[in-house]
Design a protein around this motif. Structure first.
Motif, mmCIF file in Angstrom:
data_model
loop_
_atom_site.group_PDB
_atom_site.id
_atom_site.type_symbol
_atom_site.label_atom_id
_atom_site.label_comp_id
_atom_site.label_asym_id
_atom_site.label_seq_id
_atom_site.Cartn_x
_atom_site.Cartn_y
_atom_site.Cartn_z
ATOM 1 N N ARG A 177 45.138 39.941 48.088
ATOM 2 C CA ARG A 177 44.524 41.101 48.150
ATOM 3 C C ARG A 177 43.151 40.953 48.545
ATOM 4 O O ARG A 177 42.523 39.995 47.868
ATOM 5 C CB ARG A 177 44.872 41.757 47.037
ATOM 6 N N LYS A 178 42.544 41.832 49.603
ATOM 7 C CA LYS A 178 41.282 42.100 49.708
ATOM 8 C C LYS A 178 40.717 42.707 48.775
ATOM 9 O O LYS A 178 40.816 43.856 48.430
ATOM 10 C CB LYS A 178 41.193 42.464 51.147
ATOM 11 N N LYS A 190 35.465 39.948 52.861
ATOM 12 C CA LYS A 190 34.247 39.133 52.276
ATOM 13 C C LYS A 190 34.928 38.611 50.779
ATOM 14 O O LYS A 190 34.276 37.570 50.460
ATOM 15 C CB LYS A 190 33.250 40.171 52.264
ATOM 16 N N LEU A 191 35.798 39.158 50.116
ATOM 17 C CA LEU A 191 36.103 38.729 48.924
ATOM 18 C C LEU A 191 37.636 38.833 48.735
ATOM 19 O O LEU A 191 38.009 40.223 48.909
ATOM 20 C CB LEU A 191 35.031 39.201 47.907
ATOM 21 N N ARG A 284 33.348 35.083 51.082
ATOM 22 C CA ARG A 284 32.278 34.674 52.136
ATOM 23 C C ARG A 284 31.032 34.848 51.350
ATOM 24 O O ARG A 284 30.384 36.020 51.527
ATOM 25 C CB ARG A 284 32.218 35.610 53.517
ATOM 26 N N LEU A 285 30.270 33.921 51.006
ATOM 27 C CA LEU A 285 29.194 33.998 49.785
ATOM 28 C C LEU A 285 27.902 34.958 50.357
ATOM 29 O O LEU A 285 27.758 35.542 49.736
ATOM 30 C CB LEU A 285 28.901 32.525 49.594
ATOM 31 N N GLN A 313 29.591 37.708 38.532
ATOM 32 C CA GLN A 313 30.633 37.772 37.707
ATOM 33 C C GLN A 313 32.110 38.300 38.643
ATOM 34 O O GLN A 313 33.090 37.955 38.103
ATOM 35 C CB GLN A 313 30.224 38.948 36.742
ATOM 36 N N SER A 314 31.654 39.146 39.560
ATOM 37 C CA SER A 314 32.802 39.619 40.156
ATOM 38 C C SER A 314 33.518 38.424 41.098
ATOM 39 O O SER A 314 34.840 38.502 41.520
ATOM 40 C CB SER A 314 32.313 40.783 41.401
ATOM 41 N N ILE A 315 32.791 37.352 41.638
ATOM 42 C CA ILE A 315 33.354 36.332 42.426
ATOM 43 C C ILE A 315 33.947 35.159 41.432
ATOM 44 O O ILE A 315 34.590 34.229 42.006
ATOM 45 C CB ILE A 315 32.432 35.777 43.641
ATOM 46 N N ARG A 316 33.690 35.070 40.121
ATOM 47 C CA ARG A 316 34.127 34.101 39.435
ATOM 48 C C ARG A 316 35.681 34.021 39.247
ATOM 49 O O ARG A 316 36.326 35.181 39.162
ATOM 50 C CB ARG A 316 33.533 34.597 37.810
#
Length: 356
Positions: A177-178, A190-191, A284-285, A313-316
């Motif tokens: 999922r995007k 992007k995430l 995509r950091l 926290q959201s990309i962890r």
């Protein structure tokens, strides 16, 4: 691409010097079109991870695909090529280009592609807004379709990525999922994260591959309506996609499965995700960070604005895959940082340091 013949000629020339046929992976629409169109000639020098031309052509041109899918009762949004065919109960509708990028030798192709990138999707609430859209875009109106709008932002988009062999049998399947795109409503991923999806969708994708006669890597994009909860098949990208790099960390490396099958390495058995929902994320950091710290709010989506700590926290995840950085090949990451600071350094200073 505005130099298709030169592109194909270049591939043929360098192909003559290959001792063993390498695997050729198209990674965008225009390259997939060109390679597929010239598949017979290129097959003399390459093993091609691309579907046949009639299939690719159908998937690139959205109205062709929607007509085909509707006749077979696949759950695509209703679409119309003219305003007169839009029923009253369909609003709001979306106006979208029939395609964004194609392969050609016409100089006008690049100009049209740039315009379509700017006009990826416009939501029209009623017939008055449809008429305004037609009046403002009369010179390119023949390239647009009107479509039932599936409600929700980009985080309602789901991906099923596959590799199908020469018999159109799926050998590998990734589901995800995007979580964030940019622009937030319709933008590219992007995430994203690995995510378990209903078995009915996975079965449908396998059936679609057989119906289409599809071979190669593809991305099936679904959107889940935020009101009805129903999944709609938005499009099929006949190639690898921007965040295919997540798949090796999910136990289903689609590029490797494709390579091994096309090269005849071993016996490839069917594989799906081996991780649970959210266990692996792809980001995509640099772009996602600036979007969340600054650009989302400016684009009119303050709910996606966050502090640096909130973004971290959201990309962890148990495993986070980055698009730009790999310790085995640091050069792309260093260049990405350089480009990022040139483009965004001033904006960050103004927001956080108050500089003018």
């Amino acid at each position: 691409m505005t130099a298709e013949d030169d592109f194909i000629q270049y591939l043929l020339e360098i192909g003559e010097f290959q001792e063993d046929k390498p695997v050729l992976f198209p990674t965008n629409d225009q390259w997939a079109m060109a390679v597929s169109k010239h598949k017979e000639d290129l097959s003399k020098h390459y093993r091609l991870c691309v579907a046949d031309w009639p299939v690719v052509n159908k998937l690139i041109h959205k109205q062709q695909f929607y007509d085909w899918a509707t006749k077979r009762e696949y759950p695509v949004p209703r679409s119309w090529d003219t305003e007169e065919r839009i029923p009253d109960d369909a609003f709001p509708v979306a106006a979208k280009p029939e395609y964004r990028r194609v392969s050609s030798d016409k100089p006008s192709t690049e100009t049209l592609s740039q315009k379509f990138d700017e006009m990826r999707l416009e939501i029209l609430e009623d017939r008055h807004e449809v008429q305004e859209f037609k009046d403002e875009n009369e010179n390119v109106l023949q390239y647009f379709i009107f479509q039932e709008y599936v409600r929700g932002l980009s985080n309602r988009m789901y991906t099923i990525g596959i590799y199908a062999d020469e018999n159109s049998e799926v050998l590998g399947m990734f589901t995800g999922r995007k979580l964030r795109g940019f622009p937030p409503d319709i933008g590219d991923c992007k995430l994203g994260q690995a995510e378990n999806l209903p078995s009915s969708l996975k079965t449908m994708v396998k059936e679609l591959c057989r119906d289409l006669g599809y071979t190669g890597i593809a991305e099936f994009e679904f959107k889940r309506d935020e009101v009805t909860g129903k999944f709609k098949l938005i499009e099929i990208n006949p190639r690898s996609w921007s965040w295919v790099g997540i798949t090796p960390s999910c136990g289903v490396s689609l590029p490797w499965i494709a390579y091994a099958d096309l090269k005849g390495i071993g016996d490839i058995s069917y594989t799906e995700n081996t991780v649970s929902t959210g266990e692996v994320k792809w980001v995509r950091l640099l772009e996602d960070s600036i979007n969340c710290l600054y650009k989302n709010e400016r684009a009119g989506y303050p709910e996606w604005d966050m502090t640096f700590a909130e973004w971290c926290q959201s990309i962890r995840a148990s495993k986070t895959v980055t698009a730009e950085f790999d310790i085995r090949d640091p050069a792309p990451g260093l260049y990405s940082v350089y480009k990022f600071m040139r483009s965004n350094g001033g904006q960050l200073k103004r927001k956080y340091l108050g500089e003018t």
